[in-house]
Design an enzyme around this catalytic site. Structure first.
Site, PDB file in Angstrom:
ATOM      1  N   ALA A  63       0.854  -1.184   0.000  1.00 42.44           N
ATOM      2  CA  ALA A  63       0.000   0.000   0.000  1.00 42.44           C
ATOM      3  C   ALA A  63       0.892   1.236   0.000  1.00 42.44           C
ATOM      4  CB  ALA A  63      -0.870  -0.014   1.259  1.00 42.44           C
ATOM      5  N   GLY A 110       0.632  -5.205   0.774  1.00 42.10           N
ATOM      6  CA  GLY A 110      -0.473  -5.281  -0.176  1.00 42.10           C
ATOM      7  C   GLY A 110      -0.055  -5.878  -1.517  1.00 42.10           C
ATOM      8  N   GLU A 113      -0.268  -9.507  -1.008  1.00 47.13           N
ATOM      9  CA  GLU A 113      -1.696  -9.825  -0.848  1.00 47.13           C
ATOM     10  C   GLU A 113      -2.396  -9.870  -2.213  1.00 47.13           C
ATOM     11  OE1 GLU A 113      -2.134  -6.687   2.133  1.00 47.13           O
ATOM     12  OE2 GLU A 113      -3.007  -8.182   3.469  1.00 47.13           O
ATOM     13  N   GLU A 133       3.981  -5.453   7.325  1.00 45.71           N
ATOM     14  CA  GLU A 133       3.097  -4.430   7.907  1.00 45.71           C
ATOM     15  C   GLU A 133       3.389  -4.161   9.383  1.00 45.71           C
ATOM     16  OE1 GLU A 133       2.156  -6.715   5.783  1.00 45.71           O
ATOM     17  OE2 GLU A 133       0.622  -5.963   4.407  1.00 45.71           O
TER      18      GLU A 133
HETATM   19  C1  3H9 Z   1       0.442  -2.430   3.351  1.00 46.52           C
HETATM   20  O1  3H9 Z   1       0.735  -2.882   2.284  1.00 46.52           O
HETATM   21  C2  3H9 Z   1      -0.908  -2.571   3.990  1.00 46.52           C
HETATM   22  C3  3H9 Z   1      -1.758  -3.646   3.351  1.00 46.52           C
HETATM   23  O2  3H9 Z   1      -1.616  -4.885   4.022  1.00 46.52           O
HETATM   24  C4  3H9 Z   1      -3.222  -3.319   3.460  1.00 46.52           C
HETATM   25  C5  3H9 Z   1      -3.729  -2.213   2.641  1.00 46.52           C
HETATM   26  C6  3H9 Z   1      -5.218  -2.092   2.674  1.00 46.52           C
HETATM   27  N1  3H9 Z   1       4.618   3.483  -0.193  1.00 46.52           N
HETATM   28  O3  3H9 Z   1      13.208   2.072   0.810  1.00 46.52           O
HETATM   29  P1  3H9 Z   1      13.713   2.784  -0.390  1.00 46.52           P
HETATM   30  C7  3H9 Z   1       9.365   5.025  -1.235  1.00 46.52           C
HETATM   31  S1  3H9 Z   1       1.559  -1.510   4.260  1.00 46.52           S
HETATM   32  C8  3H9 Z   1       5.062   4.697  -0.515  1.00 46.52           C
HETATM   33  O4  3H9 Z   1      14.782   3.795  -0.199  1.00 46.52           O
HETATM   34  P2  3H9 Z   1      14.962   0.401  -1.399  1.00 46.52           P
HETATM   35  C9  3H9 Z   1      10.330   5.473  -0.163  1.00 46.52           C
HETATM   36  O5  3H9 Z   1       9.726   6.369   0.729  1.00 46.52           O
HETATM   37  C10 3H9 Z   1       2.988  -1.405   3.203  1.00 46.52           C
HETATM   38  N2  3H9 Z   1       6.360   4.955  -0.750  1.00 46.52           N
HETATM   39  O6  3H9 Z   1      14.165   1.774  -1.543  1.00 46.52           O
HETATM   40  C11 3H9 Z   1      11.413   6.109  -1.003  1.00 46.52           C
HETATM   41  O7  3H9 Z   1      10.957   7.389  -1.400  1.00 46.52           O
HETATM   42  P3  3H9 Z   1      11.970   8.605  -1.514  1.00 46.52           P
HETATM   43  C12 3H9 Z   1       3.774  -2.656   3.230  1.00 46.52           C
HETATM   44  C13 3H9 Z   1       7.214   3.947  -0.636  1.00 46.52           C
HETATM   45  O8  3H9 Z   1      15.272  -0.017  -2.758  1.00 46.52           O
HETATM   46  C14 3H9 Z   1      11.460   5.258  -2.256  1.00 46.52           C
HETATM   47  O9  3H9 Z   1      10.190   4.582  -2.295  1.00 46.52           O
HETATM   48  N3  3H9 Z   1       4.980  -2.485   2.449  1.00 46.52           N
HETATM   49  C15 3H9 Z   1       6.809   2.668  -0.292  1.00 46.52           C
HETATM   50  O10 3H9 Z   1      16.057   0.534  -0.398  1.00 46.52           O
HETATM   51  C16 3H9 Z   1      12.547   4.218  -2.254  1.00 46.52           C
HETATM   52  O11 3H9 Z   1      12.442   3.451  -1.062  1.00 46.52           O
HETATM   53  C17 3H9 Z   1       6.129  -2.073   2.993  1.00 46.52           C
HETATM   54  O12 3H9 Z   1       6.210  -1.841   4.182  1.00 46.52           O
HETATM   55  C18 3H9 Z   1       5.443   2.439  -0.074  1.00 46.52           C
HETATM   56  N4  3H9 Z   1       4.968   1.223   0.244  1.00 46.52           N
HETATM   57  O13 3H9 Z   1      13.912  -0.610  -0.736  1.00 46.52           O
HETATM   58  C19 3H9 Z   1       7.314  -1.965   2.079  1.00 46.52           C
HETATM   59  N5  3H9 Z   1       7.896   1.863  -0.242  1.00 46.52           N
HETATM   60  O14 3H9 Z   1      12.972   8.227  -2.550  1.00 46.52           O
HETATM   61  C20 3H9 Z   1       8.010  -0.643   2.274  1.00 46.52           C
HETATM   62  C21 3H9 Z   1       8.935   2.634  -0.566  1.00 46.52           C
HETATM   63  O15 3H9 Z   1      11.120   9.776  -1.823  1.00 46.52           O
HETATM   64  N6  3H9 Z   1       9.114  -0.436   1.378  1.00 46.52           N
HETATM   65  N7  3H9 Z   1       8.535   3.892  -0.801  1.00 46.52           N
HETATM   66  O16 3H9 Z   1      12.618   8.696  -0.154  1.00 46.52           O
HETATM   67  C22 3H9 Z   1      10.307  -1.068   1.553  1.00 46.52           C
HETATM   68  O17 3H9 Z   1      10.492  -1.901   2.418  1.00 46.52           O
HETATM   69  C23 3H9 Z   1      11.426  -0.660   0.639  1.00 46.52           C
HETATM   70  O18 3H9 Z   1      11.114   0.577   0.071  1.00 46.52           O
HETATM   71  C24 3H9 Z   1      11.733  -1.651  -0.500  1.00 46.52           C
HETATM   72  C25 3H9 Z   1      12.796  -1.027  -1.457  1.00 46.52           C
HETATM   73  C26 3H9 Z   1      12.295  -2.933   0.119  1.00 46.52           C
HETATM   74  C27 3H9 Z   1      10.502  -1.951  -1.306  1.00 46.52           C
END
Ligand code: 3H9
Length: 707
Positions: A63, A110, A113, A133
């Site tokens: 998400a 998500g 999911e 999450e």
């Molecule tokens: C969810 O899914 C809830 C659901 O169960 C239910 C819904 C109804 N959204 O980390 P990075 C941005 S909860 C928005 O440096 P990497 C981040 O802020 C979500 N933005 O890259 C950054 O922006 P900026 C569950 C996001 O290569 C840029 O992307 N998912 C999101 O080191 C680069 O990020 C998570 O918790 C996001 N979801 O790592 C996953 N994710 O450049 C969260 C990233 O402006 N994300 N951004 O600073 C991660 O763990 C890492 O970003 C990932 C890549 C491993 C994907």
């Protein structure tokens, strides 16, 4: 701008491709695009099957956390015209046409999911799947708590959710999350072929499956044990228990009822204070990686293939372990072959622990150790991109080393020191190449702790800093860039924490009561217990350096010095504030005599009467106050960097978001008023409010935006 979701049809298969950089999060545009493409594919009689895929870098990272943050702060949950994720997943799962997820890169939260709603999943060898999450104070909210257990069994699914870990392709295949793993270039064609195969046979929605679930008695025991563990290790937050509750609800009442309960619990978690705090830290960590004038200067960071580490003690070995683990070759320089071999043994032991914990295979551990070469001379320097000095904390020795390093290395070799107490400017000056010198302050144990303070002097070049940040990222460390001052950021801002502990003890507050109050607040352990762990001799020496650097606000109780004089250095000698002979920290009645003597030396001041809740406030408002000074001096770029550093460096509870966010929640004016009151009550200048704090209190500005 191109459309974030595209639909292509080939030979009766619709490929829905999500392309929304940077990570394919489920923004409103992506959800709308997905809804439209799904509808088009389902309505097209020429389409027999549907493949859902990403842009190569990410399938879907979950998400949109930016949107979740807004909802957590009160924005409406639904936006007109934007479909909800659970509805899209239900459409995929209920589709009469076979749906297959083709996963390359990350399928997280998500994103996973969404893939679990498909009838099958194919992954590329480098894909990563997970439900992280809980790290955000949430629980999976689009079916993850229901569908994952039905694919992997409750044991694996609950472990994955509670740990938030990312699972690699091979393991995901073994667990049943993926049906196949194929090379990247075959991913979409294979997924398309699979839709045709599925079209011919029976298909079962994941939500309807029960074949992978353990027998009831077994899953009940798994959930009960996980519940006990969560109560013990995460007693300050409720979302991990809510996650287990959602799983259990679905197992008892069926998948559909489970989805409903999951949704309720997800929304409750999203509205909670821990979720707001953890989401704050999520963005704070990412903001900390950005350094104006460096990361936005168009530099392309070098990726070093070899780093020389000087000194193989606990810190040097830990740093070498972290580098080797990241695939960087290490030349380790020690004074003798025997010391070098001792360092190699330490590094081996570090990797052996990862093998024991199942994080690494024995073969992979050996491969990593093989990347190490030992040297007794600086002859190892030749081809190094980076030198990290981790020699003992003696100014003369380090100056000599930096002078030699400056002479013996070329203009593209960066010279970093892991010093925690020595003025980096002195080393920069000694090197004769100050633009190449910076600090890389790791926290012990360096291969475990995520934080690195990247320290720059006014003369450190942007290229050196940019490469240092890239090296930290490669080691999977979180870096916070700070200016050069005694204690840098973390040790400096936590200086009042230990000083004020001493003040309260001198004012008659029992050290064990202080420890209990701080544990209750959420710190991993109280200040006296932590001092036993770090070594009282180390603390006393570091304290003296900090007191000398910041004399106008130093308070030092004699207690720790008295304990050191009695040979009670903490865990390493079996006793400090506590007794440690049994392997556990036990309160020691003998401490009272040392406390009484310390109080005498402090002039036997009147005892203070404090409520338990006031104790963490006194110690941690002190931290906030010093952090405000570091901010106004430009030692740290942003308030949120302080939160990241305090959380990762000192274990400040993540569910409170860091000291600045926590204090901001209380309000700058209230923090300021309390400091003034304590200053007057205790007659100690240590409480004198920092001008930045006073300004925020006066203007009503948030402590999180620099005023
Ligand atoms: C969810 O899914 C809830 C659901 O169960 C239910 C819904 C109804 N959204 O980390 P990075 C941005 S909860 C928005 O440096 P990497 C981040 O802020 C979500 N933005 O890259 C950054 O922006 P900026 C569950 C996001 O290569 C840029 O992307 N998912 C999101 O080191 C680069 O990020 C998570 O918790 C996001 N979801 O790592 C996953 N994710 O450049 C969260 C990233 O402006 N994300 N951004 O600073 C991660 O763990 C890492 O970003 C990932 C890549 C491993 C994907």
């Amino acid at each position: 701008m191109t459309h974030p979701v595209e639909l292509e049809s080939h030979d009766g298969v619709a490929v829905i491709r999500i392309d929304s950089p940077p990570v394919n999060a489920l923004s409103a545009e992506v959800l709308v695009g997905l809804g439209e493409c799904l509808l088009a594919a389902l309505g097209d009689p020429a389409v027999a099957g549907i493949v859902l895929t990403g842009n190569g870098k990410s399938f879907v990272a979950g998400a949109d956390v930016t949107r979740l943050e807004k909802i957590a702060r009160g924005a409406p949950l639904d936006v007109a015209g934007v479909p909800r994720l659970p509805e899209l997943i239900a459409t995929l799962e209920g589709s009469s046409k076979p749906t297959v997820a083709a996963i390359e890169g990350f399928a997280l939260g998500g994103g996973l999911e969404l893939a679990l709603g498909c009838h099958a999943r194919v992954g590329s060898p480098l894909c990563r799947v997970g439900l992280p999450e809980l790290l955000l104070g949430l629980i999976p909210g689009a079916g993850g708590t229901q569908r994952l257990p039905r694919l992997t069994g409750v044991r694996a699914a609950s472990e994955m959710m509670l740990s938030s870990r990312q699972v690699k392709a091979e393991e995901a295949l073994r667990l049943g999350i993926l049906d196949e793993v194929v090379p990247s270039d075959e991913l979409v064609p294979r997924a398309a072929a699979l839709t045709r195969e599925l079209g011919r046979g029976p298909r079962r929605a994941v939500l309807d499956r029960t074949d992978r679930l353990e027998p009831e008695a077994e899953w009940r025991e798994i959930l009960a044990r996980a519940g006990r563990e969560v109560q013990k290790k995460q007693r300050h937050v409720t979302h991990p228990s809510a996650c287990l509750e959602a799983i259990e609800h679905g197992l008892v009442h069926g998948g559909s009822a489970g989805l409903e309960r999951e949704r309720e619990l997800f929304l409750e978690a999203l509205a909670s204070e821990p979720a707001r705090a953890l989401i704050h830290l999520f963005f704070a960590e990412r903001a900390a990686a950005k350094v104006p004038g460096v990361t936005d200067a168009g530099l392309s960071p070098r990726h070093p293939s070899r780093v020389v580490v000087i000194g193989g003690g606990t810190m040097g070995s830990g740093i070498a372990t972290a580098l080797l683990d990241a695939g960087v070759g290490v030349g380790l320089v020690e004074a003798s072959e025997a010391l070098g071999e001792a360092a190699r043994a330490r590094i081996r032991k570090n990797f052996a622990r990862s093998v024991e914990k199942g994080r690494l295979s024995a073969g992979a551990a050996e491969q990593r150790v093989a990347g190490l070469s030992l040297h007794t001379e600086l002859d190892a320097l030749g081809e190094a991109d980076f030198v990290i000095e981790a020699a003992s904390e003696e100014l003369g020795l380090k100056r000599q080393l930096f002078a030699e390093l400056g002479r013996r290395t070329g203009p593209d070799t960066w010279l970093a020191s892991n010093t925690s107490t020595i003025d980096l400017e002195l080393l920069a000056e000694a090197s004769g190449a100050p633009e190449r010198v910076l600090g890389l302050h790791f926290f012990s144990p360096a291969h475990v702790m995520k934080l690195v303070e990247v320290v720059r002097t006014p003369r450190t070049s942007a290229r050196a800093l940019s490469d240092a940040l890239a090296l930290c990222k490669r080691m999977k460390k979180t870096s916070v860039t700070v200016g050069n001052c005694t204690g840098f950021l973390v040790n400096r801002i936590f200086m009042p924490y230990s000083q004020l502990t001493g003040l309260l003890i001198d004012r008659g507050i029992d050290p064990y009561r202080i420890d209990r109050a701080l544990s209750e607040f959420g710190m991993p352990m109280g200040p006296s217990r932590m001092s036993d762990l770090a070594g009282l001799d180390v603390g006393v020496a570091a304290g003296a350096i900090l007191d000398a650097a910041y004399p106008t606000r130093a308070y030092r109780s004699a207690l720790r010095r008295l304990l050191v004089e009695a040979g009670r250095l903490g865990e390493k000698t079996g006793a400090g504030h506590y007794r440690h002979e049994s392997g556990r920290a036990e309160e020691d009645p003998e401490l009272a005599a040392f406390v009484a003597r310390a109080r005498e030396l402090a002039g036997s001041p009147a005892k203070a009467a404090l409520a338990d809740a006031e104790i963490p406030r006194i110690l941690l408002f002190g931290v906030v106050n010093e952090a405000c000074r570091a901010l106004e001096e430009g030692i740290v770029l942003r308030p949120s960097d302080i939160d990241v550093a305090a959380n990762l460096g000192m274990g400040f509870p993540a569910f409170r978001g860091g000291p600045m966010r926590w204090a901001d929640g209380i309000g700058a004016a209230a923090v300021h008023a309390a400091l003034v009151e304590w200053r007057d009550r205790f007659a100690q200048p240590i409480f004198e409010p920092a001008p930045y704090l006073a300004e925020c209190a006066r203007t009503g500005a948030s402590l999180l935006t620099r005023c």
